[in-house]
Design a protein around this motif. Structure first.
Motif, PDB file in Angstrom:
ATOM      1  N   LYS A 158      -0.774  15.825  -6.238  1.00 51.53           N
ATOM      2  CA  LYS A 158      -1.187  14.683  -6.589  1.00 51.53           C
ATOM      3  C   LYS A 158      -0.384  13.662  -5.536  1.00 51.53           C
ATOM      4  O   LYS A 158       0.331  12.760  -6.153  1.00 51.53           O
ATOM      5  N   LEU A 193       1.805   4.887  -6.186  1.00 50.06           N
ATOM      6  CA  LEU A 193       1.060   3.913  -7.236  1.00 50.06           C
ATOM      7  C   LEU A 193       1.862   3.581  -8.371  1.00 50.06           C
ATOM      8  O   LEU A 193       1.549   2.579  -9.031  1.00 50.06           O
ATOM      9  N   PHE A 218      -4.445  -0.184 -12.771  1.00 53.23           N
ATOM     10  CA  PHE A 218      -4.420   1.179 -12.326  1.00 53.23           C
ATOM     11  C   PHE A 218      -5.548   1.364 -11.232  1.00 53.23           C
ATOM     12  O   PHE A 218      -5.468   1.715 -10.071  1.00 53.23           O
ATOM     13  N   LYS A 239      -5.321   2.021  -7.436  1.00 57.62           N
ATOM     14  CA  LYS A 239      -5.699   3.249  -6.753  1.00 57.62           C
ATOM     15  C   LYS A 239      -6.776   3.158  -5.525  1.00 57.62           C
ATOM     16  O   LYS A 239      -6.709   3.687  -4.626  1.00 57.62           O
ATOM     17  N   ASN A 240      -7.736   2.256  -5.945  1.00 57.98           N
ATOM     18  CA  ASN A 240      -8.686   1.916  -4.652  1.00 57.98           C
ATOM     19  C   ASN A 240      -7.998   1.534  -3.571  1.00 57.98           C
ATOM     20  O   ASN A 240      -8.580   1.661  -2.520  1.00 57.98           O
ATOM     21  N   ASP A 287      -5.129   1.717  -2.368  1.00 59.51           N
ATOM     22  CA  ASP A 287      -4.384   2.924  -1.707  1.00 59.51           C
ATOM     23  C   ASP A 287      -5.341   3.680  -0.953  1.00 59.51           C
ATOM     24  O   ASP A 287      -4.928   4.449   0.160  1.00 59.51           O
ATOM     25  N   SER A 291       0.127  12.065   1.034  1.00 58.23           N
ATOM     26  CA  SER A 291      -1.165  11.619   0.187  1.00 58.23           C
ATOM     27  C   SER A 291      -2.276  11.942   0.983  1.00 58.23           C
ATOM     28  O   SER A 291      -2.290  11.719   2.337  1.00 58.23           O
ATOM     29  N   LEU A 317      -5.145  11.524  -4.070  1.00 57.70           N
ATOM     30  CA  LEU A 317      -5.294  10.210  -4.884  1.00 57.70           C
ATOM     31  C   LEU A 317      -6.350  10.184  -5.646  1.00 57.70           C
ATOM     32  O   LEU A 317      -6.269   9.652  -6.970  1.00 57.70           O
ATOM     33  N   GLU A 318      -7.551  10.923  -5.574  1.00 59.33           N
ATOM     34  CA  GLU A 318      -8.641  11.035  -6.259  1.00 59.33           C
ATOM     35  C   GLU A 318      -8.168  11.742  -7.646  1.00 59.33           C
ATOM     36  O   GLU A 318      -8.769  11.602  -8.616  1.00 59.33           O
ATOM     37  N   ILE A 351      -5.400  11.423  -9.158  1.00 59.49           N
ATOM     38  CA  ILE A 351      -4.394  11.143  -9.869  1.00 59.49           C
ATOM     39  C   ILE A 351      -5.137  10.204 -11.190  1.00 59.49           C
ATOM     40  O   ILE A 351      -5.945   9.468 -10.897  1.00 59.49           O
ATOM     41  N   ARG A 406      -4.452   7.879 -15.141  1.00 56.53           N
ATOM     42  CA  ARG A 406      -3.564   7.000 -15.571  1.00 56.53           C
ATOM     43  C   ARG A 406      -2.348   7.877 -16.170  1.00 56.53           C
ATOM     44  O   ARG A 406      -1.265   7.256 -16.399  1.00 56.53           O
TER      45      ARG A 406
END
Length: 476
Positions: free
Chosen positions: A89, A95, A165, A169-170, A172, A205, A210-211, A213, A215
């Motif tokens: 992760k 994030l 969040f 995330k998007n 990043d 990463s 990233l996908e 991860i 909340r």
């Protein structure tokens, strides 16, 4: 014109009179004293110090008062950063840092916090680094109570709102997709993985990490690492020690420890084997990075290595790399080096950005310049130039009260004695030519160097295999 000449003459007289030198008449030009022969009292610099205190729950607090302007700055250092991402992760710490600022708290929503800060002209920022995180508040003194309440709530009780969040995330993910379009960023990012191979500090990463991860991962990371035992505080500006303790105890003093001692990372394994890696990239410019592990800040070798790094590359236009590779040969768009001395280890990296057709030549020059440090002592003039420049630059790290408080706080973070800052200039001044040669031989061993070359292999002036076995690395 007569008026202008009169003004210039007055400035000339005042300038030389201030140095105790009488201006020469136009008839006696030989009586002017060259600047290097002017005599003046030695300058003395007293290291400013912050007051040291602690909150009721033991959080250390460093306070530097400055009542010139009605401003206050507060910084919280959390002993957790990118290297604390859970395996699989990677990207989580970044994030957390982003959504801390936008995702709201148990006190206010993210939008309400933005509105409140904008109304006060206050600013809260978060920087996530390899091994720690900094959360910073800057606010007018009159709004300190309200801003501090918001700051403490972000530090203690973030909720990481679902919508904020998802947005972070998007963003990043999109930023990660764009990294291949930035060759320099791509090169230094990849180099970190190579230098710290097999260590958490070297994990990067990916789109997949990233996908993964969620909340809840942000909440768990915060719960594990954002605890009183992992936090240091510094405050500066228009506030007294008594006021700072009172206000911060009110907001943070009752915060109780939950997971003590969970964030300590062992130092990386420093006994690395030499490696030469090619990162293929169709670009007209190559990026070359040459580095190794270096002495930690607690080592006596830190001082001669600092001087070595300055002469080699971090000293700007007069450094050897800049002079030889860029000035004398015109082979570099940019060149330099840097040395980061951390608590348990240090890293050194030299870099050059050059056209693809001169890649092998430049790599050979880097190796040659480093070998000269190992085989020959630096000259007296070059050594003194570096030591003087480092000492002068050191003084300017205390420009503001915030600098003073942060410097004191970082001493605690790095486990250094309180006398470190006072002793630093003298220890730099004591470095000799043999010390520089010795640390160059000890830490810049070609058998332990890690080299990365990013560029179009077919355009290189010679194959990289002339320097040894070449490994290949993919961008992701």
């Amino acid at each position: 014109m007569k008026t202008l000449l009169l003004i210039l003459n007055m400035i000339f007289v005042i300038t030389f009179t201030c140095h105790g030198v009488a201006p020469a008449s136009s008839a006696e030009p030989d009586t002017l004293i060259p600047p290097e022969r002017l005599h003046y009292a030695p300058l003395k610099f007293q290291i400013p110090r912050a007051e040291i205190a602690a909150l009721a729950n033991g959080i250390p607090l460093y306070i530097a008062e400055d009542h010139e302007l009605p401003l206050v700055k507060l910084t919280a250092l959390v002993r957790a950063g990118i290297a604390h991402d859970p395996s699989g992760k990677e990207g989580l710490a970044d994030l957390v840092g982003g959504v801390l600022l936008t995702g709201g708290t148990q006190l206010l929503s993210g939008d309400e916090i933005d509105e409140a800060l904008a109304f006060m002209a206050a600013d809260i920022d978060c920087g996530v680094y390899l091994e720690y995180t900094l959360l910073t508040l800057s606010v007018l003194r009159k709004d300190l109570d309200r801003a501090l309440e918001i700051f403490a709530s972000i530090l203690r009780n973030p909720v990481f709102e679902k919508e904020k969040f998802a947005t972070a995330k998007n963003l990043d993910i999109e930023e990660l997709r764009r990294i291949p379009d930035d060759p320099q960023n791509l090169a230094f990012r990849t180099y970190r993985k190579l230098l710290y191979r097999g260590d958490p500090r070297g994990r990067l990463s990916t789109l997949q990490s990233l996908e993964r991860i969620a909340r809840t991962d942000l909440l768990n990371y915060h719960r594990a690492h954002f605890t009183p035992g992992n936090i240091l505080l510094s405050v500066s500006g228009d506030i007294t020690v008594k006021e700072a303790l009172s206000l911060l105890n009110r907001c943070l003093g009752d915060w109780q420890e939950i997971n003590p001692g969970m964030t300590a990372l062992p130092p990386p394994r420093r006994e690395t084997e030499a490696s030469l890696t090619l990162l293929p990239k169709e670009t007209p410019q190559s990026v070359i990075i040459y580095g190794s592990f270096a002495p930690p800040i607690s080592s006596p070798d830190c001082y001669p290595f600092t001087v070595l790094d300055f002469i080699l590359g971090s000293g700007g236009f007069q450094s050897r790399m800049f002079q030889e590779i860029r000035t004398n040969r015109g082979l570099a768009y940019s060149s330099g080096s840097f040395y980061q001395a951390r608590r348990d280890y240090g890293i050194f990296e030299a870099y050059v950005f050059t056209k693809a057709e001169s890649t092998a030549q430049v790599l050979g020059l880097i190796k040659e310049i480093i070998r000269e440090f190992q085989e020959k002592e630096v000259g007296t003039g070059e050594l003194q130039w570096a030591k003087n420049a480092i000492a002068n630059n050191f003084i300017f790290t205390f420009k503001t009260a915030d600098d003073v408080a942060l410097q004191q706080m970082m001493l605690e973070y790095k486990g250094l004695p309180g006398s470190f800052l006072e002793e630093y200039p003298d220890r730099i001044a004591a470095v000799g030519a043999e010390d520089v040669r010795r640390v160059a031989a000890a830490y810049l061993d070609p058998q332990k160097s890690v080299i990365l070359v990013l560029g179009p292999e077919k355009e290189f002036d010679a194959p990289l295999s002339r320097f040894g076995t070449v490994n290949r690395e993919d961008a992701f």
